[in-house]
Design a protein around this motif. Structure first.
Motif, PDB file in Angstrom:
ATOM      1  N   UNK A 179      15.382  41.274  16.842  1.00  0.00           N
ATOM      2  CA  UNK A 179      14.413  40.690  15.941  1.00  0.00           C
ATOM      3  C   UNK A 179      13.542  39.705  16.703  1.00  0.00           C
ATOM      4  N   UNK A 180      12.265  39.704  16.431  1.00  0.00           N
ATOM      5  CA  UNK A 180      11.315  38.823  17.104  1.00  0.00           C
ATOM      6  C   UNK A 180      11.731  37.367  16.958  1.00  0.00           C
ATOM      7  N   UNK A 181      11.355  36.580  17.931  1.00  0.00           N
ATOM      8  CA  UNK A 181      11.610  35.154  17.838  1.00  0.00           C
ATOM      9  C   UNK A 181      10.450  34.431  17.158  1.00  0.00           C
ATOM     10  N   UNK A 182       9.460  35.151  16.709  1.00  0.00           N
ATOM     11  CA  UNK A 182       8.317  34.596  15.982  1.00  0.00           C
ATOM     12  C   UNK A 182       8.681  34.460  14.511  1.00  0.00           C
ATOM     13  N   UNK A 183       8.079  33.499  13.845  1.00  0.00           N
ATOM     14  CA  UNK A 183       8.216  33.455  12.395  1.00  0.00           C
ATOM     15  C   UNK A 183       7.250  34.485  11.826  1.00  0.00           C
ATOM     16  N   UNK A 184       7.527  34.952  10.655  1.00  0.00           N
ATOM     17  CA  UNK A 184       6.696  35.988  10.052  1.00  0.00           C
ATOM     18  C   UNK A 184       7.389  37.327  10.127  1.00  0.00           C
ATOM     19  N   UNK A 185       6.853  38.272   9.383  1.00  0.00           N
ATOM     20  CA  UNK A 185       7.495  39.583   9.329  1.00  0.00           C
ATOM     21  C   UNK A 185       6.489  40.729   9.330  1.00  0.00           C
TER      22      UNK A 185
ATOM     23  N   UNK B 269      -0.521  34.519  14.595  1.00  0.00           N
ATOM     24  CA  UNK B 269       0.267  33.483  13.927  1.00  0.00           C
ATOM     25  C   UNK B 269      -0.241  33.227  12.517  1.00  0.00           C
ATOM     26  N   UNK B 270      -1.550  33.177  12.348  1.00  0.00           N
ATOM     27  CA  UNK B 270      -2.151  32.930  11.028  1.00  0.00           C
ATOM     28  C   UNK B 270      -1.734  34.007  10.015  1.00  0.00           C
ATOM     29  N   UNK B 271      -1.590  35.225  10.494  1.00  0.00           N
ATOM     30  CA  UNK B 271      -1.246  36.339   9.601  1.00  0.00           C
ATOM     31  C   UNK B 271       0.253  36.638   9.548  1.00  0.00           C
ATOM     32  N   UNK B 272       1.072  35.812  10.182  1.00  0.00           N
ATOM     33  CA  UNK B 272       2.519  35.996  10.104  1.00  0.00           C
ATOM     34  C   UNK B 272       3.027  37.230  10.810  1.00  0.00           C
ATOM     35  N   UNK B 273       2.389  37.609  11.912  1.00  0.00           N
ATOM     36  CA  UNK B 273       2.780  38.801  12.662  1.00  0.00           C
ATOM     37  C   UNK B 273       3.948  38.468  13.586  1.00  0.00           C
ATOM     38  N   UNK B 274       4.940  39.348  13.575  1.00  0.00           N
ATOM     39  CA  UNK B 274       6.062  39.221  14.502  1.00  0.00           C
ATOM     40  C   UNK B 274       6.248  40.483  15.346  1.00  0.00           C
TER      41      UNK B 274
ATOM     42  N   UNK C 189       5.728  35.934  24.485  1.00  0.00           N
ATOM     43  CA  UNK C 189       5.360  35.024  23.401  1.00  0.00           C
ATOM     44  C   UNK C 189       6.228  35.220  22.159  1.00  0.00           C
ATOM     45  N   UNK C 190       7.272  36.044  22.275  1.00  0.00           N
ATOM     46  CA  UNK C 190       8.247  36.174  21.204  1.00  0.00           C
ATOM     47  C   UNK C 190       8.027  37.301  20.218  1.00  0.00           C
ATOM     48  N   UNK C 191       7.076  38.191  20.474  1.00  0.00           N
ATOM     49  CA  UNK C 191       6.817  39.306  19.564  1.00  0.00           C
ATOM     50  C   UNK C 191       7.717  40.490  19.898  1.00  0.00           C
TER      51      UNK C 191
ATOM     52  N   UNK D 210      14.388  44.203  28.536  1.00  0.00           N
ATOM     53  CA  UNK D 210      15.177  43.369  27.632  1.00  0.00           C
ATOM     54  C   UNK D 210      14.692  41.931  27.669  1.00  0.00           C
ATOM     55  N   UNK D 211      14.421  41.386  26.504  1.00  0.00           N
ATOM     56  CA  UNK D 211      14.083  39.978  26.321  1.00  0.00           C
ATOM     57  C   UNK D 211      15.017  39.433  25.253  1.00  0.00           C
ATOM     58  N   UNK D 212      15.477  38.192  25.384  1.00  0.00           N
ATOM     59  CA  UNK D 212      16.394  37.661  24.361  1.00  0.00           C
ATOM     60  C   UNK D 212      15.718  37.539  23.004  1.00  0.00           C
ATOM     61  N   UNK D 213      16.391  38.085  21.992  1.00  0.00           N
ATOM     62  CA  UNK D 213      15.903  37.957  20.627  1.00  0.00           C
ATOM     63  C   UNK D 213      14.698  38.800  20.290  1.00  0.00           C
ATOM     64  N   UNK D 214      14.326  39.743  21.159  1.00  0.00           N
ATOM     65  CA  UNK D 214      13.178  40.600  20.901  1.00  0.00           C
ATOM     66  C   UNK D 214      13.535  42.060  21.088  1.00  0.00           C
ATOM     67  N   UNK D 215      12.788  42.917  20.418  1.00  0.00           N
ATOM     68  CA  UNK D 215      12.970  44.362  20.560  1.00  0.00           C
ATOM     69  C   UNK D 215      11.713  44.945  21.171  1.00  0.00           C
ATOM     70  N   UNK D 216      11.906  45.920  22.051  1.00  0.00           N
ATOM     71  CA  UNK D 216      10.782  46.692  22.558  1.00  0.00           C
ATOM     72  C   UNK D 216      11.187  48.151  22.518  1.00  0.00           C
ATOM     73  N   UNK D 217      10.182  49.002  22.466  1.00  0.00           N
ATOM     74  CA  UNK D 217      10.458  50.429  22.431  1.00  0.00           C
ATOM     75  C   UNK D 217       9.174  51.220  22.499  1.00  0.00           C
TER      76      UNK D 217
END
Length: 190
Positions: A1-7, A98-103, A126-128, A167-174
């Protein structure tokens, strides 16, 4: 899961400009796959951000700077202008997301070894969460020196492999094929 707030998820289309993809590997197929991603994002109500490069070699408002004719950004869709490989460097992209809550960012465009790679790493740093549309990015062959060529296909395949396994901590890539892109699926959902 992204480390950014928002969904929220966004489709980021980078540098599919006439001069950037003119001699790119499998240009027509890749541009058609970018169009598939755009159509699917619009159908799902997912915002699209169009990133457009300009510099001394690709001057703003020239024919080469324009989007390819197959892609038409809508007036309501966000546009970012950049001068560096990363879509985040000295642009308002991070603030917009960030303004649009994108993660989660779904990424397509050109050139794989420059702006797509730099933007992908910058997004993850940047946590996305990041999904690269594996058949919707391209580049040209790269001559390192006379007689030493890195084939565009190898560059594309390398980036797809990296984004599948990095691999990044707390993030998914694919990665996902354009034909399998579903903004409600687990492969794309953050």
């Amino acid at each position: 899961m992204a480390t950014r707030t928002g969904s929220k998820t966004v489709l980021l289309v980078v540098d599919v400009q006439a001069g950037v993809v003119a001699s790119a590997w499998q240009r027509d197929r890749v541009v058609a796959n970018v169009a598939v991603a755009v159509d699917r994002a619009r159908a799902a109500g997912v915002p699209i951000v169009w990133v457009q490069h300009n510099d001394d070699e690709l001057r703003r408002d020239t024919p080469e700077w324009q989007w390819v004719p197959e892609l038409k950004p809508l007036e309501s869709e966000s546009r970012i202008h950049k001068q560096f490989n990363s879509s985040f460097e000295e642009t308002p992209l991070l603030s917009l997301l960030e303004h649009h809550g994108v993660s989660h960012i779904v990424l397509a465009g050109a050139a794989s070894n420059w702006c797509i790679r730099a933007t992908a790493y910058a997004a993850l740093e940047r946590g996305f969460d990041l999904t690269l549309v594996e058949d919707a990015h391209t580049t040209g062959d790269m001559e390192l020196e006379p007689g030493r060529l890195v084939a565009a296909q190898s560059i594309v395949e390398d980036l797809n492999a990296v984004m599948r396994w990095i691999s990044y901590p707390g993030r998914k890539s694919g990665v996902v094929h354009a034909a399998e892109l579903s903004f409600g699926s687990p492969a794309v959902a953050a």
